[in-house]
Design a protein around this motif. Structure first.
Motif, PDB file in Angstrom:
ATOM      1  N   TYR A  43       1.141  -1.105   0.409  1.00 59.02           N
ATOM      2  CA  TYR A  43      -0.239   0.467  -0.129  1.00 59.02           C
ATOM      3  C   TYR A  43       1.361   1.017  -0.177  1.00 59.02           C
ATOM      4  O   TYR A  43       0.262   2.186  -1.185  1.00 59.02           O
ATOM      5  CB  TYR A  43      -1.415   0.072   1.175  1.00 59.02           C
TER       6      TYR A  43
ATOM      7  N   HIS B 158       0.496   3.849  -2.534  1.00 57.96           N
ATOM      8  CA  HIS B 158       0.369   4.968  -2.467  1.00 57.96           C
ATOM      9  C   HIS B 158       0.987   6.103  -2.650  1.00 57.96           C
ATOM     10  O   HIS B 158       0.510   7.678  -3.320  1.00 57.96           O
ATOM     11  CB  HIS B 158       0.001   5.412  -0.765  1.00 57.96           C
TER      12      HIS B 158
ATOM     13  N   GLY C 131       1.255  11.738   3.982  1.00 58.30           N
ATOM     14  CA  GLY C 131       0.763  10.864   3.325  1.00 58.30           C
ATOM     15  C   GLY C 131      -0.730  12.001   3.080  1.00 58.30           C
ATOM     16  O   GLY C 131      -0.858  13.392   3.254  1.00 58.30           O
TER      17      GLY C 131
ATOM     18  N   ALA D 279      -3.683   3.737   4.862  1.00 54.82           N
ATOM     19  CA  ALA D 279      -2.435   4.939   5.317  1.00 54.82           C
ATOM     20  C   ALA D 279      -1.799   4.426   6.833  1.00 54.82           C
ATOM     21  O   ALA D 279      -1.500   5.190   7.430  1.00 54.82           O
ATOM     22  CB  ALA D 279      -2.771   6.810   5.860  1.00 54.82           C
TER      23      ALA D 279
END
Length: 525
Positions: free
Chosen positions: A42, A46, A114, A186
């Motif tokens: 992930y 991302h 993020g 996240a």
């Protein structure tokens, strides 16, 4: 048999070490967490580390992985060097409080990264955290060493590496748990980075329950406070002969330095008689430690285990977690049972030989039984017999590392410097550690991709050809007081030091006799 009283005699020193070394848990945790976070699918998706077909872009992944790990070391290098003047001015305890607060600011920045904030917050937060970690790693061992009695100093100072190993192990299992249960949000980086605030908070609060270093207080001329703190740490009364003798030894060494080096300042601290060789040892011992291969495995354990056949995120993270457990157990056994009996030199020598042999075996197996590559996110086949053999060699390797080159460089460097230059010595040692830590962590992903089995052969050659030989050249410091190090390194003559101690003891005896006489007169009146 030890009486219950003698068994608990050093409990306050152990508590001081435990509190100070919560920052060292952060040191270990931060070294282990980044490689696992960046290897999460992930995270890679991302932050744009994959190609259009969903496959990971290896060169981009290597670059980000090495950046996330190495910017911490860059910050830590400057934090370590900056710690020396701050520690000399503020004292050991309040310097640690300051660096813990700095670290916490960095941890918050990495946690909120993020979305539109991208990788910039992670990089920035890691640099700020690094400043804090670097300062803590330089000051904490000096503080603990200065407060520890000589008969258990190696054991107490060696707790440093146990706390590093615990931090690394926690980081592996947090990454493993997140990889299994929260792999598509996240939280794969927010939980690991946010968790850093727990040990940081515990350390900051704990530092208000411990005393300042008696040696630092004595170096500032605050002799009554030094006596009070030393008596407190030894669980003795202020007029105890044992405490008075230790303080006489401390003050004798400090006065002797002041008289011999009056007005000579920083240049004398580094280049004075018997000093320069100590700084050389501090620099070289950490240069070699960083190139032992341990930090390459420690930072990038998931990637390293993938390279020897533990494919898939869960397999590689679980293998990394077991590696972390082995490291903690092996380090604890060595520090609590062997460090004060084997001595520093022989432990370092056996450690380097054992590590070299294990790496040669891993390199040879990897050469003859190459591992098939598996796409990122896929589980792949179960580990082969050769992969299990290489993993076993890595576990034995970390046992050898933990009985010498893991804990002992910190113990040894904390041993060898006098009070006046200890903060400079630990700053140079810690700076060297972080400088080469930075270099190793920056190049490891590329070396692991490009060299394959030759990476293990390279580390094996450094272990045996460099570290084993260097170990034999070091003077033994086991069982010697910190003040005796000047004699070992030729800074002063033994006769001169004994004369100073005798003079200080006579002064103390005179003071005690005067106080006793005054009390008896008061009672008569």
């Amino acid at each position: 048999m030890h009486s219950p009283e003698s068994r608990w005699k050093n409990i306050r020193v152990y508590w001081l070490a435990f509190v100070s070394y919560w920052g060292i848990v952060l040191f270990g945790y931060d070294t282990g967490i980044a490689g696992g976070v960046v290897s999460q699918p992930y995270f890679q998706t991302h932050f744009g580390l994959t190609n259009a077909d969903g496959q990971v872009n290896q060169s981009k992944s290597n670059e980000v992985s090495s950046n996330v790990v190495s910017v911490l070391q860059a910050g830590a290098f400057f934090g370590a060097l900056g710690s020396a003047p701050l520690s000399s001015w503020l004292g050991r305890r309040y310097t640690l409080v300051a660096f813990t607060v700095i670290f916490s600011v960095g941890a918050i920045l990495t946690t909120v990264a993020g979305g539109s904030r991208g990788l910039g917050y992670i990089y920035g937060g890691r640099v700020v955290s690094g400043l804090g970690i670097g300062g803590i790693s330089a000051v904490a061992p000096a503080y603990v060493s200065e407060c520890s009695p000589k008969n258990v100093r190696g054991r107490i100072t060696g707790m440093f590496q146990i706390m590093v190993a615990i931090g690394v192990m926690i980081s592996y299992f947090i990454n493993f748990g997140i990889g299994l249960h929260i792999s598509n949000s996240a939280q794969v980086w927010r939980i690991p980075f946010g968790f850093q605030l727990v040990p940081a908070g515990m350390m900051c609060l704990g530092l208000f329950t411990v005393k300042e270093s008696p040696r630092w207080l004595a170096s500032k001329g605050r002799m009554q406070e030094a006596l009070d703190n030393l008596a407190y740490l030894r669980k003795e009364h202020n007029d105890s002969l044992e405490v008075r003798h230790e303080l006489a030894e401390i003050e004798g060494a400090i006065r002797e330095e002041r008289e011999a080096r009056k007005g000579l300042g920083l240049k004398e601290a580094f280049f004075g008689r018997g000093n320069f060789i100590r700084f050389v040892i501090a620099f070289v011992i950490f240069l070699l430690q960083q190139w032992s291969g341990q930090n390459s495995v420690g930072y990038y354990a998931p990637q390293i285990f993938k390279s020897i056949g533990y494919t898939g995120t869960a397999n590689s993270l679980l293998a990394s977690g077991i590696y972390g457990i082995v490291k903690v157990v092996a380090t604890a056994i060595f520090v609590f049972f062997l460090v004060e009996s084997l001595g520093r030199k022989i432990s370092l020598f056996i450690s380097s030989l054992g590590m070299g042999v294990m790496f040669f075996i891993i390199g040879a197996i990897l050469k003859t039984h190459p591992v098939a590559t598996v796409a990122v996110g896929q589980t792949g086949p179960p580990p082969s017999s050769s992969s299990k053999a290489m993993a076993a060699m890595l576990y034995i390797y970390v046992c050898f590392y933990s009985m010498g080159w893991g804990p002992l460089p910190w113990v040894y460097v904390s041993d060898i410097f006098p009070t006046r230059t200890r903060h400079y010595g630990l700053a140079v040692a810690s700076g060297s550690q972080w400088l080469f830590n930075f270099v190793v962590s920056k190049v490891t992903p590329t070396l692991e991709t490009d060299l394959g089995y030759k990476l293990f052969m390279m580390f094996a050659a450094i272990n045996i050809g460099g570290m084993a030989i260097f170990s034999l050249l070091l003077p033994e410091t086991k069982g010697r007081s910190l003040e005796e190090m000047d004699i070992i390194f030729g800074a002063v003559a033994a006769e001169s030091r004994d004369a100073f101690i005798e003079k200080e003891e006579r002064a103390f005896e005179h003071e005690v006799n005067e106080t006793t006489s005054e009390r008896s007169i008061d009672r008569k009146v």
